[in-house]
Write a protein that holds these residues in place. Structure first.
Motif, PDB file in Angstrom:
ATOM      1  N   ILE A  30      24.061  26.382  37.758  1.00 44.11           N
ATOM      2  CA  ILE A  30      24.173  26.472  36.653  1.00 44.11           C
ATOM      3  C   ILE A  30      25.029  27.926  37.523  1.00 44.11           C
ATOM      4  O   ILE A  30      25.494  28.912  36.106  1.00 44.11           O
ATOM      5  N   TYR A  31      25.163  27.942  38.353  1.00 38.89           N
ATOM      6  CA  TYR A  31      25.048  29.647  38.246  1.00 38.89           C
ATOM      7  C   TYR A  31      27.497  29.410  38.763  1.00 38.89           C
ATOM      8  O   TYR A  31      27.543  28.507  39.656  1.00 38.89           O
ATOM      9  N   ALA A  32      28.087  30.725  38.333  1.00 37.72           N
ATOM     10  CA  ALA A  32      29.565  30.657  39.335  1.00 37.72           C
ATOM     11  C   ALA A  32      29.388  30.788  40.950  1.00 37.72           C
ATOM     12  O   ALA A  32      28.447  30.967  41.685  1.00 37.72           O
ATOM     13  N   MET A  33      30.717  29.993  41.298  1.00 28.70           N
ATOM     14  CA  MET A  33      30.397  30.317  42.558  1.00 28.70           C
ATOM     15  C   MET A  33      31.646  30.887  43.130  1.00 28.70           C
ATOM     16  O   MET A  33      32.795  30.698  42.612  1.00 28.70           O
ATOM     17  N   GLY A  34      31.344  30.895  44.789  1.00 16.80           N
ATOM     18  CA  GLY A  34      32.469  31.872  45.468  1.00 16.80           C
ATOM     19  C   GLY A  34      32.679  31.329  46.773  1.00 16.80           C
ATOM     20  O   GLY A  34      32.523  31.068  47.550  1.00 16.80           O
ATOM     21  N   TRP A  35      33.755  31.684  47.427  1.00 12.73           N
ATOM     22  CA  TRP A  35      33.903  31.796  48.821  1.00 12.73           C
ATOM     23  C   TRP A  35      34.970  33.074  48.896  1.00 12.73           C
ATOM     24  O   TRP A  35      35.196  33.870  48.301  1.00 12.73           O
ATOM     25  N   PHE A  36      34.114  33.703  50.657  1.00 17.61           N
ATOM     26  CA  PHE A  36      34.474  34.451  50.834  1.00 17.61           C
ATOM     27  C   PHE A  36      34.729  35.053  52.469  1.00 17.61           C
ATOM     28  O   PHE A  36      34.405  33.579  52.766  1.00 17.61           O
ATOM     29  N   ARG A  37      35.590  35.126  52.777  1.00 15.89           N
ATOM     30  CA  ARG A  37      35.774  35.585  54.588  1.00 15.89           C
ATOM     31  C   ARG A  37      35.494  36.621  55.068  1.00 15.89           C
ATOM     32  O   ARG A  37      35.896  37.614  54.579  1.00 15.89           O
ATOM     33  N   GLN A  38      35.534  36.535  56.593  1.00 18.97           N
ATOM     34  CA  GLN A  38      35.209  37.547  57.062  1.00 18.97           C
ATOM     35  C   GLN A  38      36.150  37.664  58.605  1.00 18.97           C
ATOM     36  O   GLN A  38      35.242  36.424  59.238  1.00 18.97           O
ATOM     37  N   PRO A  39      37.094  37.857  58.669  1.00 22.94           N
ATOM     38  CA  PRO A  39      38.277  37.821  59.990  1.00 22.94           C
ATOM     39  C   PRO A  39      37.132  39.007  61.045  1.00 22.94           C
ATOM     40  O   PRO A  39      36.310  39.618  61.259  1.00 22.94           O
ATOM     41  N   PRO A  40      37.461  38.355  62.042  1.00 20.63           N
ATOM     42  CA  PRO A  40      37.176  39.183  63.385  1.00 20.63           C
ATOM     43  C   PRO A  40      37.060  40.070  63.402  1.00 20.63           C
ATOM     44  O   PRO A  40      38.326  41.012  63.279  1.00 20.63           O
ATOM     45  N   GLY A  41      36.083  41.110  63.778  1.00 24.98           N
ATOM     46  CA  GLY A  41      35.724  42.768  63.524  1.00 24.98           C
ATOM     47  C   GLY A  41      36.334  43.444  62.411  1.00 24.98           C
ATOM     48  O   GLY A  41      36.351  44.788  62.245  1.00 24.98           O
ATOM     49  N   LYS A  42      36.727  42.394  61.089  1.00 20.58           N
ATOM     50  CA  LYS A  42      36.247  43.056  59.782  1.00 20.58           C
ATOM     51  C   LYS A  42      35.537  42.533  58.782  1.00 20.58           C
ATOM     52  O   LYS A  42      34.706  41.763  58.770  1.00 20.58           O
ATOM     53  N   GLU A  43      35.713  43.623  57.813  1.00 15.74           N
ATOM     54  CA  GLU A  43      34.531  43.595  56.593  1.00 15.74           C
ATOM     55  C   GLU A  43      34.688  42.104  55.637  1.00 15.74           C
ATOM     56  O   GLU A  43      35.745  41.842  56.100  1.00 15.74           O
ATOM     57  N   ARG A  44      33.989  41.551  55.209  1.00 17.29           N
ATOM     58  CA  ARG A  44      33.773  40.288  54.628  1.00 17.29           C
ATOM     59  C   ARG A  44      34.391  41.001  53.424  1.00 17.29           C
ATOM     60  O   ARG A  44      34.189  41.664  52.913  1.00 17.29           O
ATOM     61  N   THR A  45      35.132  40.002  53.395  1.00 18.43           N
ATOM     62  CA  THR A  45      36.569  40.216  51.653  1.00 18.43           C
ATOM     63  C   THR A  45      36.129  38.885  50.752  1.00 18.43           C
ATOM     64  O   THR A  45      36.220  37.832  50.996  1.00 18.43           O
ATOM     65  N   PHE A  46      36.197  39.446  49.401  1.00 16.56           N
ATOM     66  CA  PHE A  46      36.583  37.952  48.900  1.00 16.56           C
ATOM     67  C   PHE A  46      37.537  37.309  49.006  1.00 16.56           C
ATOM     68  O   PHE A  46      39.133  37.104  48.845  1.00 16.56           O
ATOM     69  N   VAL A  47      37.829  35.731  48.858  1.00 16.39           N
ATOM     70  CA  VAL A  47      38.397  34.695  48.372  1.00 16.39           C
ATOM     71  C   VAL A  47      39.033  33.708  47.156  1.00 16.39           C
ATOM     72  O   VAL A  47      40.178  33.630  46.346  1.00 16.39           O
ATOM     73  N   ALA A  48      37.681  33.167  46.920  1.00 18.61           N
ATOM     74  CA  ALA A  48      38.052  32.500  45.533  1.00 18.61           C
ATOM     75  C   ALA A  48      36.747  32.330  44.817  1.00 18.61           C
ATOM     76  O   ALA A  48      35.844  32.737  45.600  1.00 18.61           O
ATOM     77  N   ALA A  49      37.328  32.742  43.432  1.00 18.23           N
ATOM     78  CA  ALA A  49      35.529  32.413  42.811  1.00 18.23           C
ATOM     79  C   ALA A  49      35.851  30.955  41.144  1.00 18.23           C
ATOM     80  O   ALA A  49      36.860  31.210  41.505  1.00 18.23           O
ATOM     81  N   LEU A  50      34.778  30.843  40.819  1.00 17.46           N
ATOM     82  CA  LEU A  50      35.083  29.744  39.878  1.00 17.46           C
ATOM     83  C   LEU A  50      33.386  29.583  39.001  1.00 17.46           C
ATOM     84  O   LEU A  50      32.169  29.491  39.340  1.00 17.46           O
ATOM     85  N   SER A  51      33.296  30.027  37.851  1.00 17.85           N
ATOM     86  CA  SER A  51      32.803  30.161  36.397  1.00 17.85           C
ATOM     87  C   SER A  51      31.946  28.088  36.778  1.00 17.85           C
ATOM     88  O   SER A  51      32.288  27.697  37.311  1.00 17.85           O
TER      89      SER A  51
END
Length: 120
Positions: A30-51
């Motif tokens: 029932i939830y929207a889902m997403g993917w995030f990524r965190q490169p070495p030494g950097k913050e986690r950021t948004f990649v993609a999401a789907l309703s």
């Protein structure tokens, strides 16, 4: 909701990978889902999401045209097809669930991450 990401690995630039995220627990479909990524030494950021119904997707600019997010609600699975991979795509990738059927705010459930390494 519990999330288990898999499918990461070491590939060369230009190759493809498909990440999978298995969801379990309280009606994850029932939830929207997403993917995030965190490169070495950097913050986690948004990649993609789907309703929740799969009708609305969004991507960060750097992956548009190369990555595709999809889901199979019957199997409680979410996927991230990554094509034409670049070294700058190297990161730990996390799947996440939003607290609603549409992508609003930040996710409140996170998986453990899967490493993607792209060599040049």
């Amino acid at each position: 909701v519990q999330l288990q990401a898999s499918g990461g690995g070491l590939v060369q630039a230009g190759e493809s990978l498909r990440l999978s995220c298995a969801a379990s627990g309280r009606t994850p479909s029932i939830y929207a889902m997403g993917w995030f990524r965190q490169p070495p030494g950097k913050e986690r950021t948004f990649v993609a999401a789907l309703s929740q119904r799969g009708g609305t997707s969004s991507y960060t600019d750097s992956v548009k045209g190369r990555f595709t997010i999809s889901r199979d609600n019957a199997k409680n699975m979410v996927y991230l097809q990554m094509n034409s991979l670049k070294p700058e795509d190297t990161a730990v990738y996390y799947c996440a669930a939003y607290p609603s059927p549409v992508v609003v705010g930040r996710p409140n459930y996170w998986g453990q991450g899967t490493q993607v390494t792209v060599s040049s």
